[in-house]
Design an enzyme around this catalytic site. Sequence first.
Site, PDB file in Angstrom:
ATOM      1  CE  LYS A  22      -3.774  -0.611   2.322  1.00 59.47           C
ATOM      2  NZ  LYS A  22      -4.468  -0.900   3.587  1.00 59.47           N
ATOM      3  NE  ARG A  91      -5.405   3.335   3.677  1.00 61.01           N
ATOM      4  CZ  ARG A  91      -5.418   3.565   2.371  1.00 61.01           C
ATOM      5  NH1 ARG A  91      -4.796   4.632   1.859  1.00 61.01           N
ATOM      6  NH2 ARG A  91      -6.011   2.726   1.557  1.00 61.01           N
ATOM      7  N   GLY A 100      -8.326  -6.999   3.511  1.00 61.06           N
ATOM      8  CA  GLY A 100      -9.206  -7.133   4.665  1.00 61.06           C
ATOM      9  C   GLY A 100      -8.595  -7.840   5.846  1.00 61.06           C
ATOM     10  CG  MET A 102      -3.502  -6.954   9.329  1.00 64.27           C
ATOM     11  SD  MET A 102      -1.793  -6.725   9.649  1.00 64.27           S
ATOM     12  CE  MET A 102      -1.207  -6.603   7.999  1.00 64.27           C
ATOM     13  NE  ARG A 334      -5.898  -4.529  -3.424  1.00 69.61           N
ATOM     14  CZ  ARG A 334      -6.536  -4.573  -2.273  1.00 69.61           C
ATOM     15  NH1 ARG A 334      -5.884  -4.444  -1.146  1.00 69.61           N
ATOM     16  NH2 ARG A 334      -7.836  -4.742  -2.232  1.00 69.61           N
ATOM     17  CG  HIS A 452     -14.215 -10.052   3.661  1.00 69.93           C
ATOM     18  ND1 HIS A 452     -14.534 -11.345   4.033  1.00 69.93           N
ATOM     19  CD2 HIS A 452     -12.926  -9.865   4.002  1.00 69.93           C
ATOM     20  CE1 HIS A 452     -13.481 -11.903   4.594  1.00 69.93           C
ATOM     21  NE2 HIS A 452     -12.489 -11.029   4.592  1.00 69.93           N
ATOM     22  CB  SER A 755       9.503 -43.637 -13.715  1.00 69.08           C
ATOM     23  OG  SER A 755       8.436 -42.778 -13.353  1.00 69.08           O
ATOM     24  CB  CYS A 822       4.788 -41.404 -12.326  1.00 69.13           C
ATOM     25  SG  CYS A 822       5.547 -42.830 -11.553  1.00 69.13           S
ATOM     26  CE1 TYR A 842       7.751 -39.419 -17.342  1.00 68.02           C
ATOM     27  CE2 TYR A 842       9.757 -39.815 -18.595  1.00 68.02           C
ATOM     28  CZ  TYR A 842       8.739 -40.281 -17.779  1.00 68.02           C
ATOM     29  OH  TYR A 842       8.700 -41.597 -17.407  1.00 68.02           O
TER      30      TYR A 842
HETATM   31  P1  ADP Z   1      -7.729  -2.362   3.378  1.00 71.79           P
HETATM   32  O1  ADP Z   1      -6.296  -2.763   3.282  1.00 71.79           O
HETATM   33  O2  ADP Z   1      -8.529  -3.288   4.212  1.00 71.79           O
HETATM   34  O3  ADP Z   1      -8.314  -2.067   2.045  1.00 71.79           O
HETATM   35  P2  ADP Z   1      -7.417   0.442   3.758  1.00 71.79           P
HETATM   36  O4  ADP Z   1      -6.294   0.933   4.576  1.00 71.79           O
HETATM   37  O5  ADP Z   1      -7.238   0.511   2.303  1.00 71.79           O
HETATM   38  O6  ADP Z   1      -7.772  -1.023   4.213  1.00 71.79           O
HETATM   39  O7  ADP Z   1      -8.643   1.298   4.220  1.00 71.79           O
HETATM   40  C1  ADP Z   1      -9.948   0.877   4.380  1.00 71.79           C
HETATM   41  C2  ADP Z   1     -10.896   1.889   3.780  1.00 71.79           C
HETATM   42  O8  ADP Z   1     -10.666   3.169   4.300  1.00 71.79           O
HETATM   43  C3  ADP Z   1     -10.730   1.988   2.287  1.00 71.79           C
HETATM   44  O9  ADP Z   1     -12.009   1.967   1.707  1.00 71.79           O
HETATM   45  C4  ADP Z   1     -10.066   3.299   2.071  1.00 71.79           C
HETATM   46  O10 ADP Z   1     -10.456   3.867   0.870  1.00 71.79           O
HETATM   47  C5  ADP Z   1     -10.528   4.106   3.270  1.00 71.79           C
HETATM   48  N1  ADP Z   1      -9.524   5.099   3.627  1.00 71.79           N
HETATM   49  C6  ADP Z   1      -8.283   4.843   4.053  1.00 71.79           C
HETATM   50  N2  ADP Z   1      -7.576   5.969   4.222  1.00 71.79           N
HETATM   51  C7  ADP Z   1      -8.398   6.980   3.903  1.00 71.79           C
HETATM   52  C8  ADP Z   1      -8.254   8.406   3.868  1.00 71.79           C
HETATM   53  N3  ADP Z   1      -7.104   8.984   4.169  1.00 71.79           N
HETATM   54  N4  ADP Z   1      -9.307   9.144   3.488  1.00 71.79           N
HETATM   55  C9  ADP Z   1     -10.476   8.540   3.163  1.00 71.79           C
HETATM   56  N5  ADP Z   1     -10.682   7.217   3.179  1.00 71.79           N
HETATM   57  C10 ADP Z   1      -9.663   6.422   3.540  1.00 71.79           C
HETATM   58 MG    MG Z   2      -7.740  -0.829   0.840  1.00 73.55          MG
END
Ligand code: ADP
Ligand code: MG
Length: 874
Positions: A22, A91, A100, A102, A334, A452, A755, A822, A842
Amino acid sequence: MTRFVYLFREGDATMRDLLGGKGTGLAEMTRAGAPVPPGFTITTEACNHYSDTGEFPTSLWDEVLAALRDVEQDTGKRFGDPANPLLVSVRSGARFSMPGMMDTVLNLGMNEEIAASLGRLTGDPRFAADARRRFVQLYGKVVLGIDGARFEAVMDEAKGHGAREDTDLTETELSAITGRFLEIVRAESGHEFPDDPFEQLRGAIAAVFRSWNGRRAVDYRRLNRISDSLGTAVNVQSMVFGNMGDSSATGVAFSRDPSTGENVLYGEYLVNAQGEDVVAGIRTPRPIAELEQEMPDVYRQFRAIAAGLEHHYADVQDMEFTVERGRLFMLQTRTAKRSAAAAVKIAVDMVHEGLIDRETAVQRVEPSALDQLLHPTLDPIAVASAPLLAQGLPASPGAASGRVVFDPDEAVALAAEGEDVILVRQETAPEDFHGMVAARAVLTARGGMTSHAAVVARGMGKPCVAGAGSLRIDAAAGRFTASGVTVAHGDVITVDGSTGEVFAGRLETRAPVLGEDFHTLMEWADEVRRTGVRANADTPADAEMARRFGAEGIGLCRTEHMFFEGDRIDAMREMILADSVDERRAALAKVEPLQREDFVGIFRVMDGYPVTIRTLDPPLHEFLPRTPEEQLELARRLGVPAERVRARIERLRESNPMLGFRGCRLGILYPEITEMQARAIFGAARQCLDEGVAVHPEVMIPLVNTVEEFVRQAEIVRRVAAEHGVSDYLVGTMIELPRAALVADRLGAVAEFFSFGTNDLTQTTMGISRDDAARFIPFYVEHKILPEDPFQVLDQEGVGELVKIGIERGRSARPGLKVGVCGEHGGDPASVAFFVGAGLDYVSCSPFRVPVARLAAAQAALSASGEASKGLAA
Ligand code: ADP
Ligand code: MG
Ligand code: MG
């Protein structure tokens, strides 16, 4: 001194280990001039320090404060200052994306005073109240560890249990909810909720560090074979708000359709919403195409950014964005996870678009993901007459049937007993992950294509139907209703993740159709592949399937399977029960023409490709009836006294059949069996040659320990071949006992090919019976006593070493000795990579795994040549 904090504008793609996925994505987007809210990244090293010591590195906090000042300057706001407050998100973000896995805390830096002033400054007190409500809820759950259900219950009650949506709540109601949240925090934690923004920030950073070792992160890493020692980075980013009314929104989009691979923007958004709202399935989001009508400028800008990012990374991107009062912000990019079908189409399309070359395309598709393409789909005829229970979103392709369970723990328990289960949930959350792993498919009532459930299921290659809105789930009562039908816990349903349909009962499935893109990619793989791929096939039908999947021969034809069909088993039993050589010969004579016919069929299908045939291998008692009733019936059919049958079975009983009278030991004591099999093979070969069909039989002697064993069996085979006037054939040995690998130089002098039977070689090297391994191997893997189940992924250290020794010694006696493998490992990508490196000619695997092996062998060849050219450059 080690630096622990980098501003977004200071990072780049080379720093992925340090800044996580990220963090580097945010850095790259910032560099490219995309509209990214300013922020900074705390390195994975800081996390590892915290995991080891429980403390922040000494200099970390000062670095955080310095970076925060920089963000304040950029945004013109001040953290903790009611007059002009800066709010941030905290984040997580590891080296590999763990969707999802963390938790993220949003709107951090608030207290009552700051919320009130934010309401005045924005002219939107409802927004400020909502932001604070969300912050207290997230912080309470993520940082303070309070059960999220406590907060959700309050929300649910305030919304009249589904009568209203989040957006219907007024400022007064939201403030009251926050008040109740604060009481929950006080009661549950025994402390006041922290009002100091700096204390909040410290707490949130530590919580992200801790989440690295949380259950769902650990589970996810285990499933995806990600190392525990990488650590997560922490991103602190200034907030932008998608919840500031109808000109604001938040969304998720892919630069191409991750389900089909089609080159169209694909995603969803929600107006007046924040963060996880889209993913969590709280309201049903709208398709991204509607944004084009609703906010045309924002849509155009987003589309241009998406195309730019895709070009920059030369791969499909999965992006998060937020619109704050008509202004677009990018929050994440990503590499997109995709279905196998999409991976194949995208790789091929991108070559045609000139974005990547063929070799890159071959490396873009995960070999094991091909399984998804090869999986059966629902038989349309069965579908036409099946009772449709519900229609949801086609969130992850593939079809599956199983028993309904509502609880992830129960899914795990039932799956462990060998039951197929379908996990049915209102919506899934990261804590349901283990249940999703255990289930054959996932069905949810709420949530969209980027929920999710959808994202995680696609990643696992598991069928998923999401957002089946007509489902009324009553998990407590153990049932759901849909289309007026009540389905109870334990009932069987079928879900089709390719269409979104849910059916009552179990439906017929049918074999998949492989498209043109698949064949194109496979051709490209074959261009770079240096190792042959054969199939394990016992019948003409299997052989045909193997050819269709691109097998270049048969690496293992198990003759015993031929004996189980129809009434052949009776002749076989007669042979086993025989008291004299003559009786045995008489019984074998009945089997011979049937076996010869099978070989003719297989040779015809393989049309000149080599066919490796193993002489009889399993212990004889496997052919005999087990129950007294069946024994009586057999005696009656054979016209012998029941007592004789029983006595004979008794004599054949062994303490350790796996190490007993089996393999070539049978043919040594009963040479007439080997002779009959050789006659069937060469009789068939003769017939095919006379018909003008090319044949290359390779006769393989199983479970050889000593040179003398092999020589005795080979002598019979060669004599029979000469009698049939067949000269183009080989006689070789399996290497499936450690001793055979060790004396491979002596075996290589007499055997024309090797084999490796890695299933038995694993059993005999490790002293683990495969049939009993389930008792303890899962524990071993979970506790890292073994890295993997050695019957799925080759134990390179031990068994692999014997493979290397066997090849080296064998070829020392016979240069250029043909060596194959095999066994299940021939279709496992990691094992294939090892075999390619070890210099095998093979690999052979089940027909369905052939494409997997072709791709894995190609990738291994590419990475080997990559290593070699790196070596030259150095
Ligand atoms: P995940 O790795 O679970 O996607 P994120 O860190 O990307 O978690 O964040 C979860 C949500 O919070 C995402 O929908 C993201 O867009 C939102 N978010 C994170 N940082 C900001 C920010 N600075 N302003 C607005 N929304 C945010
Ligand atoms: Mg995210
Ligand atoms: Mg074996």
